[in-house]
Design a protein around this motif. Structure first.
Motif: not given
Ligand code: UDP
Length: 245
Positions: A1-7, A176-182
């Protein structure tokens, strides 16, 4: 699952991590009356977030000493299944789940005519089957439909969505990714008929002007969700069978 921080969370064309424009909702699926054992139920999907809600009641409050003489009590349990998230989740209710159960209950109480059922209880169960951001808003959206399906008198449905800030830009319906890294995440729930806010939380920081714009963006999403809720309820209660005479 690709939930690491995107650039980056927004590309040079203004598209988000899943290809959406900033003001776009995820694909939504709503179905009412999906379970047999409860009095009312609903299934709501926002992209990868999948939630069931089930309602029992009004029924005799249990234990009896909790019953109120002038209104029904509304119990609410928000719960994430162990397989809804990637990490190992404790089996019991976490503090987060207890808090979310409370804020969801308070939002539902604002639209439910509890005074029509003294000494009774109405029990709302929300089960998150898969979590990908916005589980409280999806849960609330589903719970209000399950209450309506159970025939509980209500002033309005509740429609909810989160808005947030990612890469400095306001976006609707965070995954989820936007929630986590936003930079910010603001869940908003409304009784759209009255244009009243029944839940608003903010994680992170927004300027007053971003807050205003974010709220307007949430309202736009909520009016789209409200339409889909009404369509799902109509589908539930319209019958394709001809009336027997
Ligand atoms: N999440 C998770 N594990 C948890 C709680 C949350 O993986 O124990 C993820 C899940 O995708 C959730 C997201 O983090 O939807 C955001 O959680 P938050 O607490 O902001 O609530 P939500 O946005 O789901 O209402």
């Amino acid at each position: 699952m690709g939930n690491s921080k995107p650039e980056r969370l927004i590309d040079e064309n203004g598209r988000r991590i899943d290809g959406r424009r900033p003001d776009e909702l995820r694909p939504i699926k709503i179905e009412v009356g999906v379970l047999d054992k409860s009095d009312g139920s609903a299934y709501v999907e926002f992209g990868g977030t999948k939630v069931f809600a089930a309602v029992f009641g009004p029924r005799e409050a249990h234990p009896k000493h909790l019953a109120l003489p002038d209104r029904a009590i509304l119990n609410c349990r928000y719960h994430m299944t162990s397989f809804s998230v990637e990490e190992r989740k404790p089996l019991g209710m976490t503090r987060r789940e207890v808090e979310l159960s409370k804020v969801i209950r308070e939002a539902l109480e604002t639209v439910t005519f509890l005074e029509e059922f003294p000494r009774a209880s109405i029990d709302v169960y929300i089960e998150v089957i898969q979590a990908d951001g916005g589980t409280r808003t999806t849960g609330l959206t589903a719970a209000s439909l399950a209450l309506a399906d159970a025939g509980i008198p209500m002033a309005d449905l509740i429609a909810a969505v989160a808005v947030g800030k990612v890469d400095g830009q306001l976006v609707l319906d965070l995954c989820d990714v936007e929630d986590k890294y936003g930079e910010a995440d603001m869940p908003v729930a409304m009784a759209p008929r009255f244009n009243s806010i029944v839940l608003l939380q903010l994680n992170g920081r927004l300027t007053p002007s971003e807050f205003k714009k974010g709220l307007a963006l949430a309202q736009k999403g909520i009016s789209e969700i409200y339409k889909l809720q009404q369509e799902a309820l109509k589908k539930r209660f319209s019958t394709s069978k001809p009336l027997e005479v």
